[in-house]
Structure formats: C-alpha cells, structure tokens
Write a protein that holds these residues in place. Structure first.
Motif, PDB file in Angstrom:
ATOM      1  N   THR A  56     -59.366  -0.598 -43.502  1.00  0.00           N
ATOM      2  CA  THR A  56     -59.492  -0.822 -44.951  1.00  0.00           C
ATOM      3  C   THR A  56     -60.128  -2.180 -45.220  1.00  0.00           C
ATOM      4  O   THR A  56     -61.282  -2.270 -45.639  1.00  0.00           O
ATOM      5  CB  THR A  56     -58.122  -0.722 -45.626  1.00  0.00           C
TER       6      THR A  56
ATOM      7  N   ARG B 144     -50.184 -17.063 -52.306  1.00  0.00           N
ATOM      8  CA  ARG B 144     -49.666 -15.828 -52.890  1.00  0.00           C
ATOM      9  C   ARG B 144     -48.294 -16.057 -53.510  1.00  0.00           C
ATOM     10  O   ARG B 144     -47.436 -16.687 -52.902  1.00  0.00           O
ATOM     11  CB  ARG B 144     -49.558 -14.776 -51.797  1.00  0.00           C
TER      12      ARG B 144
ATOM     13  N   ASN C  19     -44.364 -11.194 -54.496  1.00  0.00           N
ATOM     14  CA  ASN C  19     -45.267 -10.078 -54.187  1.00  0.00           C
ATOM     15  C   ASN C  19     -45.125  -9.716 -52.703  1.00  0.00           C
ATOM     16  O   ASN C  19     -45.612 -10.432 -51.842  1.00  0.00           O
ATOM     17  CB  ASN C  19     -46.710 -10.474 -54.524  1.00  0.00           C
TER      18      ASN C  19
ATOM     19  N   HIS D 116     -47.260  -3.662 -40.626  1.00  0.00           N
ATOM     20  CA  HIS D 116     -48.092  -2.808 -39.772  1.00  0.00           C
ATOM     21  C   HIS D 116     -47.407  -2.570 -38.437  1.00  0.00           C
ATOM     22  O   HIS D 116     -46.900  -3.519 -37.821  1.00  0.00           O
ATOM     23  CB  HIS D 116     -49.454  -3.468 -39.547  1.00  0.00           C
TER      24      HIS D 116
ATOM     25  N   THR E  31     -36.726  -2.140 -50.200  1.00  0.00           N
ATOM     26  CA  THR E  31     -37.759  -1.250 -49.677  1.00  0.00           C
ATOM     27  C   THR E  31     -38.841  -2.060 -48.955  1.00  0.00           C
ATOM     28  O   THR E  31     -38.958  -3.270 -49.145  1.00  0.00           O
ATOM     29  CB  THR E  31     -38.422  -0.478 -50.827  1.00  0.00           C
TER      30      THR E  31
ATOM     31  N   ARG F  45     -47.343   0.802 -42.656  1.00  0.00           N
ATOM     32  CA  ARG F  45     -48.416   1.715 -42.264  1.00  0.00           C
ATOM     33  C   ARG F  45     -48.892   1.475 -40.843  1.00  0.00           C
ATOM     34  O   ARG F  45     -48.691   0.395 -40.283  1.00  0.00           O
ATOM     35  CB  ARG F  45     -49.597   1.658 -43.248  1.00  0.00           C
TER      36      ARG F  45
ATOM     37  N   SER G 174     -55.501   0.152 -48.650  1.00  0.00           N
ATOM     38  CA  SER G 174     -54.833   1.450 -48.480  1.00  0.00           C
ATOM     39  C   SER G 174     -54.203   1.965 -49.772  1.00  0.00           C
ATOM     40  O   SER G 174     -53.855   1.200 -50.670  1.00  0.00           O
ATOM     41  CB  SER G 174     -53.744   1.312 -47.413  1.00  0.00           C
TER      42      SER G 174
ATOM     43  N   ARG H 257     -50.796   2.316 -55.824  1.00  0.00           N
ATOM     44  CA  ARG H 257     -52.160   1.759 -55.737  1.00  0.00           C
ATOM     45  C   ARG H 257     -53.074   2.845 -55.187  1.00  0.00           C
ATOM     46  O   ARG H 257     -52.851   3.330 -54.091  1.00  0.00           O
ATOM     47  CB  ARG H 257     -52.160   0.539 -54.803  1.00  0.00           C
TER      48      ARG H 257
ATOM     49  N   SER I  96     -44.696  -1.781 -58.263  1.00  0.00           N
ATOM     50  CA  SER I  96     -45.318  -2.554 -57.202  1.00  0.00           C
ATOM     51  C   SER I  96     -45.549  -3.943 -57.757  1.00  0.00           C
ATOM     52  O   SER I  96     -46.346  -4.129 -58.666  1.00  0.00           O
ATOM     53  CB  SER I  96     -46.643  -1.922 -56.791  1.00  0.00           C
TER      54      SER I  96
ATOM     55  N   GLY J 272     -47.161  -6.418 -56.994  1.00  0.00           N
ATOM     56  CA  GLY J 272     -48.523  -6.945 -56.969  1.00  0.00           C
ATOM     57  C   GLY J 272     -49.359  -6.490 -58.138  1.00  0.00           C
ATOM     58  O   GLY J 272     -50.387  -7.084 -58.453  1.00  0.00           O
TER      59      GLY J 272
END
Ligand code: TXA
Ligand code: MG
Length: 329
Positions: A36, A59, A63, A68, A119, A123, A183, A197, A226, A228
């Motif tokens: 991505t 950041r 957020n 991964h 949560t 991915r 993603s 998203r 979300s 973000g």
C-alpha cells in the motif's frame, strides 16, 4: 543519520535484514515497504519504541497504529473473540491490503499502540520485504504510514527520506508501492462490520465473502470510530481544489487563476498543456503527484474528478481530505 538500503538488488539481503531486526529489537524504528504505502515500524510490544513513532511523525497520541504480522496464525496469538467472518476475511484477503479491527488480548500490545482502546487494527501485508522482515523479527510491528503527520503517505523510499531524514536510522527501499493508497480498514467488532477507511479492497469485494458490510460515511450521527478520521490528512502545502473533470470547465478555471497572476498545477488523467504544471492522477500516482506539486511554485492545485463522488472510492476519499472538501468555483 538515515541510511537507505535497496533491498531488491542488495547483494546480501540477510545482512540487511539482520541490521533491520537488530534496530527493531533495540527499540528503534525501521521504515519498510508494503504493497500500500511505506510504514514506519517499531516493536508493538515495546512502549518506548512505539513512542518514537509518534514523535517521528508528529502524530497525535490518540490516533492508534496498525499492527503488522507475517501470517494469520501470528495474528491469532494477539487478538481474542474473533468472529467467524474475520477468519473468512483473513483467508480471503491476507496477505493483503485489509486491516481488520478486532479485540486485542489484554496486555498484548504496548498501550500507546492502541491509544488505550480495547481493539487493535491488524494486517498481514502483501510485500516480500515486509513479510521477510516480519518473519525474522518475530514480534508484531506497529507501523503507521511513514510520512510526517498530515502529509501525503509515502509510496517511494525517497518520500520517506524527505520526511524522516535524520529522524530514523534505516529505510528499506523496495521500490514503488504497487497500490499507492492505504489499506481498507474494516471494523469487525460490530455487526454488520463497518468500513472505517475505504481502500483497494472494496465493500463489494468484502460482501462477496461475508455478506453485508456498511460504510462509516453512510452511518449518520456517529462520532468517528476510527480516531484518525477526525484529522485532516494527506494534505500537501499547496491548497487543493476539486473540479469536475470537464475539459472546457478546467480550461476556464486555469485561465481564471492565471489571470490573477497565480500558477496552477493540474492533477488529471488527460494532459492540460495550458496548466503551469501537470501531474498524473490515479490511485498509484496520487501521493507522488501531490508531493511533486509541493516541489513547484504553484499557488493552487486543481484535481479533476467526477462530480458524483462515490463514497466507497478510495482515491476520492483521499482527494476529498487533501482538498478539505473544497470545490473550485
Ligand atoms: O496501508 C496501511 O494501512 C499502512 C501500511 C503501512 O500498512 N498503514 C497505515 O497506518 O495507513 P496509519 O496509522 O497511517 O493509519 C491507521 C488508521 C488510522 O486512521 C487509525 O485511526 C485507524 O487506522 N485505526 C487503527 N487502530 C484502530 C482501532 N483500534 N480502531 C479504529 N481505528 C483504528
Ligand atoms: Mg497515515
């Protein structure tokens, strides 16, 4: 100092991976390619390492980051109460550009990874270099996009270098990312699942596997789930305006701006020779084109799009954010 190592043609890949693994195990950051965008990776179980990501990007700490892992089996070690539909999605789309929001096991990740939520977004990326790195380091790697917060995501190692030079020790260069947009984020802690998203993997793709899926943009009156989503994203320094993809209309807009003594950059599939600058517009090229606009002296950017914005379209979603929903008039 920041080192860029080209991984594909590297004579000794093992040495490169060992260097990257050592940096990650020591609680520092390695930027790496995914299919991505490039990610800014750190050990997701080490709060000091994760803190460095927030600092490097600038950041906001509320957020949360995407984690991964190298396989579905690894993922299942870190999450709990996984619905059957989530397993179906993992089987159908992993490795791939689908981030699944699931309940994390208590204490599994450093608290700052999930911004104290129960949560986690997880991915398995579909990129040789990412998978090789994840398999060797053998801990989950938290990795947001490797851009400075608020800037377009990086699709080339040089984009990462532009934003992160002198801030992180190592960038693994795997060439241009193939998809070019982040993603799809799918919240599977609610039923039906909700796309937080949009991305290359669409609502329709998901519905073929698990049935009804909702788009968060269609759910009215909800606070963004979300975190973000409340921030302006993907914005270059030059202001972006959306305009209908109509040759005569765009031509008139260019003239209008130039008459005011201003320079205009056009993002479109078709060429606009009268524009001061022109860059290609597609999912794969969007972020590179936005970054290239910032290298020019353009005063504004016109992004040519269809007037019937499709809320499930990933590129339109990113462009609307880049333009802060402004249309040229
Ligand atoms: O393609 C991608 O997803 C790239 C590559 C590097 O994998 N990563 C990426 O990460 O785009 P980032 O951090 O820039 O975007 C993560 C998005 C944010 O909008 C964040 O708010 C959301 O996912 N997110 C993360 N964890 C979440 C959670 N537990 N619940 C809801 N949203 C979450
Ligand atoms: Mg990002």
């Amino acid at each position: 100092e920041t080192e860029i190592v080209l991984v594909d043609s590297s004579v000794n890949k093992e040495e490169t991976y060992s260097q990257a693994v050592e940096i990650l195990r020591n609680g520092d950051i390695v930027a790496f390619p995914t299919e991505t965008v490039y990610g800014l990776g750190a050990d997701a179980t080490n709060p000091q390492a994760v803190e460095k990501i927030f600092t490097a990007k600038g950041r906001p700490s509320d957020n949360p980051l995407i984690v991964h892992v190298d396989s579905k089996e690894s993922a299942l070690n870190w999450v709990q109460n996984v619905p059957a539909k989530a397993i179906q999605c993992m089987d159908a789309f992993w490795p791939g550009a689908l981030t699944i929001i699931l309940e994390s096991k208590p204490g599994a990740f450093a608290e700052n990874v999930t911004a104290n939520l129960k949560t986690v977004g997880i991915r398995v990326p579909n990129h040789r270099v990412a998978l090789d790195l994840l398999a060797r380091v053998n801990v989950p790697i938290a990795a947001p996009s490797a851009n400075t917060s608020g800037k377009p995501s990086p699709t080339l190692a040089e984009h990462v270098y532009h934003d992160m030079a002198g801030i992180i020790p190592l960038i693994l260069d795997g060439g241009q990312t193939t998809i070019g947009l982040e993603s799809t984020v799918l919240d599977m802690t609610s039923e039906p699942p909700v796309i937080l998203r949009p991305g290359k993997i669409t609502k329709e793709d998901l519905e073929l596997v698990i049935g009804t899926v909702r788009l968060s943009s269609e759910i009215q009156g909800n606070a963004p789930k979300s975190p973000g989503m409340k921030y302006i994203h993907y914005a270059p320094d030059v202001p972006v305006y959306l305009i209908e993809n109509d040759e005569a209309l765009v031509g008139k807009a260019i003239q209008h701006v130039q008459k005011e003594g201003k320079k205009v950059a056009v993002l479109s599939t078709a060429d606009f020779p009268v524009a001061d600058y022109h860059f290609p517009l597609s999912a794969e090229t969007l972020y590179d084109s936005l970054r290239k606009c910032d290298q020019t002296d353009a005063d504004l950017i016109l992004a040519t799009v269809s007037t019937a914005p499709n809320r499930s379209d990933a590129m339109m979603n990113r462009l609307e954010k880049a333009a802060d929903h402004k249309w040229f008039s």
